[in-house]
Design an enzyme around this catalytic site. Sequence first.
Site, short mmCIF file in Angstrom:
data_model
loop_
_atom_site.label_atom_id
_atom_site.label_comp_id
_atom_site.label_asym_id
_atom_site.label_seq_id
_atom_site.Cartn_x
_atom_site.Cartn_y
_atom_site.Cartn_z
CD GLN A 1 -54.85 10.16 50.00
OE1 GLN A 1 -55.88 9.89 50.62
NE2 GLN A 1 -53.73 9.50 50.18
CB SER A 2 -60.22 8.57 44.69
OG SER A 2 -61.58 8.27 44.53
#
Length: 325
Positions: A75-76
């Site tokens: 989930q960068s």
Amino acid sequence: MNWQHQPRQSLGFFPTPVHPLSNLSAHLAGPQIYIKRDDLSGLALGGNKVRKLEFLLGDAMQQKADCIITAGAAQSNHCRQTAAAAAKLNLPCYLLLGGSAPTLAQGNVLLDKLFGATIIWAGQQRKGEGIEELAQQLMQKGMNPYVVPYGGSDALGSLGFTAALHELQQQIDELDEIVFASSSGATHAGLMLAKAELGLEVNLRGINIDKLNHGQQSFNQTIADLANSAAKQVALDKSFTASEVCLDDNYLGEGYGIIGDAEREAIMLLAETEGILLDPVYTAKAMAGLISRVRQGAYRSDQNILFWHTGGTPALFAYADDLLS
Ligand SMILES: *Cc1c(COP(=O)(O)O)cnc(C)c1O
């Protein structure tokens, strides 16, 4: 060469707004709290990486790169903003993401796909361990990749936040402290450089959000090293030591990306009092830290504290179960 003369690629909409959080301040009955809205930095639902990418991709364009590589957690936010910037510059983007392909692409992963990025799932490695190997492979195919480091944190990335503090200084003065989430370090380093350059008194409190930045000393040193390399990049005669870095390790909670009661409360409180969304991984921990400090009486009521909202909102949608449990 000073930072204003570095190659820079315009990607966001700046300055981002600054405004008081009147309801939150009244609710907590502590200092006056302001917010800097880098969640509104413009590109691809915003965030602090846009500032770093203006310098990093300015460099990539000058080097005539023909593709971009970067890496991060599944989930960068950094990867999502890099994918969007690469799309805007018409360059293919390769993302090395930690974990394995989810059955349903949610939050930032969904957006990475919409921006047309090629995703390579890297299993246990969420900090870009395989970046150089991928760069070599692309070079063997005759390409000229530009490697954006993990989190966009190197000397050039830091300059994004040197520029940012100059921007903030035009908007508000007499701040006692700036509170923000710290993870790969260039946000903190860039702010430190600008503070020294401008001779400001404001305290810069990075809230450490990642247990893997273990041993406060080592992450302090990373941030000081980044600030030193950024100073060198712009030939500024400043040097920084680890002991000057105000890094707060008290709000790590259960660790990177894990929502506990404090993070959940921070998200709900800001949503309910101000109609502002925090993200589950970074700004929720930083805001939980600020709330806790106010409740402990760490600030006087005549002090002005600024919370730097560094973005990350799209990740909320990947955490629905944890948020409402
Ligand atoms: C990357 C990120 C941070 C941390 O910034 P660093 O420069 O890596 O320390 C904080 N908040 C959000 C939302 C981020 O995506």
